[in-house]
Design a protein around this motif. Structure first.
Motif, PDB file in Angstrom:
ATOM      1  N   PRO A   1      18.035 -46.410 -12.345  1.00 23.89           N
ATOM      2  CA  PRO A   1      17.276 -46.889 -11.184  1.00 23.89           C
ATOM      3  C   PRO A   1      16.139 -47.812 -11.607  1.00 23.89           C
ATOM      4  O   PRO A   1      15.495 -47.598 -12.637  1.00 23.89           O
ATOM      5  N   GLN A   2      15.906 -48.851 -10.797  1.00 24.96           N
ATOM      6  CA  GLN A   2      14.781 -49.749 -11.006  1.00 24.96           C
ATOM      7  C   GLN A   2      13.606 -49.205 -10.178  1.00 24.96           C
ATOM      8  O   GLN A   2      13.390 -49.594  -9.037  1.00 24.96           O
ATOM      9  N   LYS A   3      12.844 -48.307 -10.768  1.00 21.96           N
ATOM     10  CA  LYS A   3      11.828 -47.554 -10.010  1.00 21.96           C
ATOM     11  C   LYS A   3      10.554 -48.370  -9.830  1.00 21.96           C
ATOM     12  O   LYS A   3      10.149 -49.143 -10.702  1.00 21.96           O
TER      13      LYS A   3
ATOM     14  N   TRP B   1       8.302 -42.549  -6.635  1.00 17.40           N
ATOM     15  CA  TRP B   1       8.645 -43.404  -7.761  1.00 17.40           C
ATOM     16  C   TRP B   1      10.156 -43.540  -7.739  1.00 17.40           C
ATOM     17  O   TRP B   1      10.883 -42.724  -8.276  1.00 17.40           O
ATOM     18  N   ALA B   2      10.656 -44.595  -7.058  1.00 17.51           N
ATOM     19  CA  ALA B   2      12.086 -44.659  -6.764  1.00 17.51           C
ATOM     20  C   ALA B   2      12.566 -46.100  -6.680  1.00 17.51           C
ATOM     21  O   ALA B   2      11.783 -47.032  -6.514  1.00 17.51           O
ATOM     22  N   ASP B   3      13.869 -46.242  -6.781  1.00 14.95           N
ATOM     23  CA  ASP B   3      14.549 -47.511  -6.592  1.00 14.95           C
ATOM     24  C   ASP B   3      14.778 -47.700  -5.096  1.00 14.95           C
ATOM     25  O   ASP B   3      15.471 -46.907  -4.466  1.00 14.95           O
TER      26      ASP B   3
ATOM     27  N   CYS C   1      25.131 -39.776  -3.284  1.00 11.46           N
ATOM     28  CA  CYS C   1      23.747 -39.319  -3.086  1.00 11.46           C
ATOM     29  C   CYS C   1      23.293 -38.454  -4.255  1.00 11.46           C
ATOM     30  O   CYS C   1      22.177 -38.609  -4.766  1.00 11.46           O
ATOM     31  N   ARG C   2      24.152 -37.531  -4.676  1.00 14.61           N
ATOM     32  CA  ARG C   2      23.794 -36.662  -5.802  1.00 14.61           C
ATOM     33  C   ARG C   2      23.596 -37.480  -7.075  1.00 14.61           C
ATOM     34  O   ARG C   2      22.640 -37.252  -7.830  1.00 14.61           O
ATOM     35  N   GLN C   3      24.491 -38.455  -7.316  1.00 16.03           N
ATOM     36  CA  GLN C   3      24.369 -39.287  -8.508  1.00 16.03           C
ATOM     37  C   GLN C   3      23.033 -40.026  -8.519  1.00 16.03           C
ATOM     38  O   GLN C   3      22.361 -40.115  -9.547  1.00 16.03           O
ATOM     39  N   ILE C   4      22.648 -40.566  -7.363  1.00 16.08           N
ATOM     40  CA  ILE C   4      21.405 -41.345  -7.284  1.00 16.08           C
ATOM     41  C   ILE C   4      20.191 -40.446  -7.467  1.00 16.08           C
ATOM     42  O   ILE C   4      19.267 -40.760  -8.223  1.00 16.08           O
TER      43      ILE C   4
END
Length: 390
Positions: A222-224, A263-265, A344-347
């Motif tokens: 992820p690009q957080k 703190w998320a993509d 969703c779980r993967q992300i």
């Protein structure tokens, strides 16, 4: 330091004659092999069960359990059937050799033997075994890559539908509200902005289609950046307004007055919320109320949840809801591929969070997940704790 014996091949010699065992053991130990010995077929079976060797040198004429019978048992067991067996026997008849190969032997050496011949045949069988193992590993890796590619293509196809549908609903509603307009149409900037955002997400999804390796388990990066949840959810709410109205659904945002930034993509998190809301609409009949809430937790985490007042999730399905290709029976629309919640779980896990289903007795379903807080992000104050749109 590593174990120096870890890379040495283990050979098991099975012969009921102690002199034969000593002779072969000394010959092979000088060549660097780790040697194990067994004076009977029964002892050999126990030894193999405890620690399968890399190769077995097997005599034929032994009491109780002869070499043929022992080899048959080994080849009938999935755990030992791939171990190469070289028969070493004084029986030199062609029929004896044919039977040895029929029961699964890899090679046959007649006594008396030459040491150089034994070494050459052992090395040949170990080379074949190593090549087989390497080939199996390559096949498994290719199968994993093909499966990941297939799943990723399904996921991207699945996710492309929602932004396209949202933009389509916006345009159709605009056209209905302004019948008979000719070429020149004044479009509010807010509508254009939502259309542009939807198109941006479509472009991001299409670009990600060629980056299939990012969907490998553990490889999604992820690009957080700091994400203000209130702003994010209000933008999502505005873009989904036409679709919510079509399904007679009300979306309520319920956030506390103070909440740290996530703190998320942004794009990946949008896909999570989009999939969860889309699932609620798909599997429940109208009218429907969907609530998105959040609260700060310890260890710099924010716990979010999406709750609906629909039919709920069957207990049998809830246990495996986030597994690949799991799906229920939709109340409306077409049957999906069962990849939305898996994605969703993967992300969420790629962000270092967790996701699950909240067990409850009331009607409806609640899916929760955690995401890290931004260490440098602001503490957001919301003057209005609840905002609804339906």
């Amino acid at each position: 330091m590593g174990n120096p014996d870890a890379t040495r091949k283990q050979l098991l010699i099975v012969d009921d004659t102690p002199d034969n065992l000593r002779l072969l053991a000394a010959l092979l130990a000088d060549k660097g092999y780790l040697i194990r010995k067994a004076l009977s077929g029964a002892i050999a079976l126990k030894s193999i069960d405890q620690a399968p060797p890399d190769l077995i040198l097997l005599d034929i004429n032994m009491p109780d359990l002869n070499g043929y019978e022992l080899c048959e048992q080994l080849k009938a067991n999935p755990k030992t059937q791939e171990i190469p067996v070289i028969f070493i026997s004084a029986l030199d008849d062609v029929l004896d050799k044919v039977r040895a190969f029929r029961v699964g032997g890899s090679d046959y050496i007649a006594k008396p033997f030459q040491g150089e011949e034994v070494i050459a045949r052992i090395e040949h069988q170990l080379t074949i075994q190593s090549q087989k193992q390497q080939l199996q590993a390559e096949i498994q890796e290719r199968q994993r890559a093909e499966q990941s590619l297939q799943v990723y293509l399904h996921v991207v196809s699945h996710d492309l539908r929602n932004p396209v549908l949202g933009m389509s609903m916006i345009l159709k509603n605009f056209l209905k509200s302004a019948p008979g307009l000719e070429a020149a149409v004044a479009i509010p900037s807010s509508i254009l902005e939502r259309m542009a955002q939807s198109c941006d997400r479509q472009l991001a999804l299409i670009n990600s289609l060629v980056e299939t390796q990012q969907f490998e388990v553990g490889a999604m990066v992820p690009q957080k950046q700091p994400l203000i949840l209130a702003d994010f959810l209000h933008n999502f709410q505005a873009e989904w307004e036409p679709l919510l109205a079509q399904h007679q659904a009300q979306l309520t945002i319920d956030l506390p007055p103070h909440l740290p930034a996530l703190w998320a993509d942004h794009n990946l998190f949008w896909r999570v919320v989009e999939n969860l809301v889309a699932n609620a609409l798909k599997y429940n009949a109208a009218p429907l109320t969907i609530t998105i809430g959040a609260q700060a937790e310890a260890n710099h985490q924010v716990r979010c949840w999406i709750q609906d007042n629909g039919i709920g999730i069957p207990p049998g399905l809830a246990e495996k809801l986030f597994e690949r290709y799991q799906r229920g029976e939709p109340a409306q629309g077409t049957l999906g591929l069962g990849l939305g919640l898996y994605l969703c779980r993967q992300i969420i896990e790629a962000h270092g969070g967790q996701i699950g289903v909240l067990a409850q007795t009331e009607p409806g379903a609640t899916i929760w997940f955690t995401l890290p807080c931004s260490q440098d992000g602001p503490l957001v104050e919301m003057p209005e704790a609840v905002n609804s749109l339906g």
